[in-house]
Motif scaffolding. Structure first.
Motif, PDB file in Angstrom:
ATOM      1  N   ALA A  58      21.006  20.354  -2.241  1.00 24.58           N
ATOM      2  CA  ALA A  58      22.434  19.770  -2.561  1.00 24.58           C
ATOM      3  C   ALA A  58      22.100  18.661  -3.361  1.00 24.58           C
ATOM      4  O   ALA A  58      21.676  17.758  -2.763  1.00 24.58           O
ATOM      5  N   LYS A  59      22.723  18.109  -4.568  1.00 24.30           N
ATOM      6  CA  LYS A  59      22.781  17.088  -5.122  1.00 24.30           C
ATOM      7  C   LYS A  59      24.503  16.682  -5.523  1.00 24.30           C
ATOM      8  O   LYS A  59      25.298  17.525  -5.747  1.00 24.30           O
ATOM      9  N   LYS A 107      26.462  15.816  -2.796  1.00 25.22           N
ATOM     10  CA  LYS A 107      27.168  16.418  -1.687  1.00 25.22           C
ATOM     11  C   LYS A 107      27.154  15.258  -0.384  1.00 25.22           C
ATOM     12  O   LYS A 107      26.203  14.687  -0.697  1.00 25.22           O
ATOM     13  N   GLY A 108      27.904  15.678   0.218  1.00 26.14           N
ATOM     14  CA  GLY A 108      27.751  14.741   1.668  1.00 26.14           C
ATOM     15  C   GLY A 108      26.371  15.112   2.223  1.00 26.14           C
ATOM     16  O   GLY A 108      25.650  15.667   2.035  1.00 26.14           O
ATOM     17  N   PHE A 167      25.870  15.839   5.533  1.00 24.98           N
ATOM     18  CA  PHE A 167      25.735  16.922   6.343  1.00 24.98           C
ATOM     19  C   PHE A 167      25.172  18.190   5.553  1.00 24.98           C
ATOM     20  O   PHE A 167      24.491  19.037   5.969  1.00 24.98           O
ATOM     21  N   SER A 168      25.760  18.339   4.414  1.00 22.47           N
ATOM     22  CA  SER A 168      25.375  19.305   3.371  1.00 22.47           C
ATOM     23  C   SER A 168      24.017  19.165   3.019  1.00 22.47           C
ATOM     24  O   SER A 168      23.327  20.291   2.828  1.00 22.47           O
ATOM     25  N   ALA A 169      23.581  18.122   2.750  1.00 14.80           N
ATOM     26  CA  ALA A 169      22.003  17.726   2.305  1.00 14.80           C
ATOM     27  C   ALA A 169      21.081  18.135   3.443  1.00 14.80           C
ATOM     28  O   ALA A 169      20.149  18.769   3.310  1.00 14.80           O
ATOM     29  N   VAL A 174      21.938  20.395   5.958  1.00 15.69           N
ATOM     30  CA  VAL A 174      21.886  21.633   5.940  1.00 15.69           C
ATOM     31  C   VAL A 174      20.761  22.512   5.002  1.00 15.69           C
ATOM     32  O   VAL A 174      20.215  23.459   5.427  1.00 15.69           O
ATOM     33  N   SER A 175      21.022  21.919   3.779  1.00 20.83           N
ATOM     34  CA  SER A 175      20.244  22.534   2.785  1.00 20.83           C
ATOM     35  C   SER A 175      18.748  22.469   3.020  1.00 20.83           C
ATOM     36  O   SER A 175      18.133  23.175   2.790  1.00 20.83           O
TER      37      SER A 175
END
Length: 77
Positions: free
Chosen positions: A2-3, A5-6, A8-10, A12-13
């Motif tokens: 993820a680029k 993004k927050g 948490f998203s990073a 999870v990715s």
């Protein structure tokens, strides 16, 4: 990954990517000569006494490792 993004998203990715790499390596090594999937794949296991499946397994392992190296190099840019 993820680029833009927050965090948490990073995270999870990253975890999903690591899980994918581990699954690819597990399947690839299971397909190699002494692995458990070598003699259980229908039709392909009979070709060359499992040589085709073993070669395919090593291709999966090698390409997975190459993709990990390329992802790390891309992240370091």
């Amino acid at each position: 990954m993820a680029k833009g993004k927050g965090p948490f998203s990073a995270l999870v990715s990253l975890l999903v990517w690591i899980a994918g790499v581990l699954v690819s390596l597990a399947v690839g090594f299971a397909m190699t000569g002494s692995g458990s999937l070598n003699q259980t794949i229908p039709y392909l296991s009979a070709l060359g006494d499992g040589i085709v499946v073993a070669v395919a397994g090593w291709i999966v392992v090698i390409l997975t490792l190459v993709s990990v190296v390329l992802a790390i190099v891309d992240k370091l840019k």
